[in-house]
Design an enzyme around this catalytic site. Sequence first.
Site, short mmCIF file in Angstrom:
data_model
loop_
_atom_site.label_atom_id
_atom_site.label_comp_id
_atom_site.label_asym_id
_atom_site.label_seq_id
_atom_site.Cartn_x
_atom_site.Cartn_y
_atom_site.Cartn_z
NE ARG A 201 -10.01 1.95 -4.06
CZ ARG A 201 -9.83 0.78 -3.44
NH1 ARG A 201 -10.85 0.22 -2.79
NH2 ARG A 201 -8.65 0.18 -3.45
CE LYS A 239 -8.02 0.61 -8.50
NZ LYS A 239 -7.10 1.68 -8.07
CG HIS A 313 -8.21 9.41 -4.41
ND1 HIS A 313 -9.01 8.29 -4.25
CD2 HIS A 313 -6.93 8.96 -4.43
CE1 HIS A 313 -8.23 7.21 -4.18
NE2 HIS A 313 -6.97 7.59 -4.28
NE ARG A 316 -7.67 4.51 -1.26
CZ ARG A 316 -8.09 3.35 -0.78
NH1 ARG A 316 -9.11 3.32 0.05
NH2 ARG A 316 -7.51 2.22 -1.12
CG HIS A 339 -3.78 -1.15 -0.82
ND1 HIS A 339 -2.82 -0.34 -0.25
CD2 HIS A 339 -4.54 -0.32 -1.58
CE1 HIS A 339 -3.00 0.91 -0.64
NE2 HIS A 339 -4.03 0.94 -1.44
CE1 TYR A 349 -1.51 6.81 0.51
CE2 TYR A 349 -1.97 4.47 0.26
CZ TYR A 349 -2.35 5.79 0.11
OH TYR A 349 -3.56 6.10 -0.44
#
Length: 368
Positions: A201, A239, A313, A316, A339, A349
């Site tokens: 990120r 995050k 972004h 990514r 994640h 994805y």
Amino acid sequence: MGIRRLNDGRFRADVSVGIDPLTNRRRRKTKTFDSKKEAEEWQSKTKQLYHSRKAISDRKISFTAIKDLYLEECKLHSKPNYLKIQEYTINKHILESFKNCNFKEVTSFDIREYQLKLINSGLSAKSINNIMIILKQIFDKAVEEQAIQTNPCNTVKNLALDNKKMKFWTPDQFKQFINLIDEEEFLFKTFYTFSYFTGMRCGEILALNWNDIDNFRGEVNVYKSLTYINKEVIITRPKTSNSIRRISINSKLFNLLESWKERQQNLFAQLRIHHSNDTHIFQYREKPPTKDIFSRRIQTICNRGELEPIRLHDLRHSHVALLIHQREDYATIKERLGHASIKTTIDVYGHLFPNKQRETADRLDDFF
């Protein structure tokens, strides 16, 4: 506490409902009825409600007061940039419509009317849903403070979102982009290449110092994120807890970083800025850059050729597309992206992966 007969023949019921925590005085409810039976029934029901903690407070708490309580809680339990987003959204989209509202009289119909107002303003469905989520949380706080009994936002549904096609660059498109970058823009070449080949990120990349690069193992240590709030640099945790990770980098990217580090040292010497392993990797002046600098430059670079620009972004996403092209599995991609679960990776994805049903059908040909 009791029931007494008034001079006009009616009956007044009086119920104690505990101590007001703000004034430290006893709170009472009184009501007048035509008959003693009605007074007794009301008195009994009122006591049951308050003892079960389901009664609505008599204190008139303003929307502004509840909003301030909500933001204070955000300040205690959330990241500074999250608090800033909450404050901005409330002040820009919510406060004007609700600052004079009576919490007890707001209905689901009123909330739907407000949602329609947002729709008519031209905001996107995603933005409207985000505003409605914050509004619901403020009303949840009102319920918690016993200003209201139920949240009128609960029955108002979110707007359906259009599933926009995810944008990303193929390896050939990324090479085309890099070739459009001039030699004197070496910082940007390094930044975009780093982003494309790590999938990190933007805030995570900007927070990196040189001592976060493990030269021996060829890894990047990701454990913080950088943002600007009121022109002040704020470093926070990433995050989620799963975002704290180590990412292996390829040798060519490592060499590119070393080349930029040498140029950065020369630049800092000219500017008389101290350089050390604590220097931010993509810093080129006294303070680390903002994400906007790298975001805007993509359009500028793409205008030099015929390449369709993508968002910062989306680099990514491009990294994930690259990994899928290399037939990496979900678990590897999950680890690199940070994640929380493979489900998150699949949800975001999964559509980029090759069609497994097609592969299954093709293998069935072997039985003929």
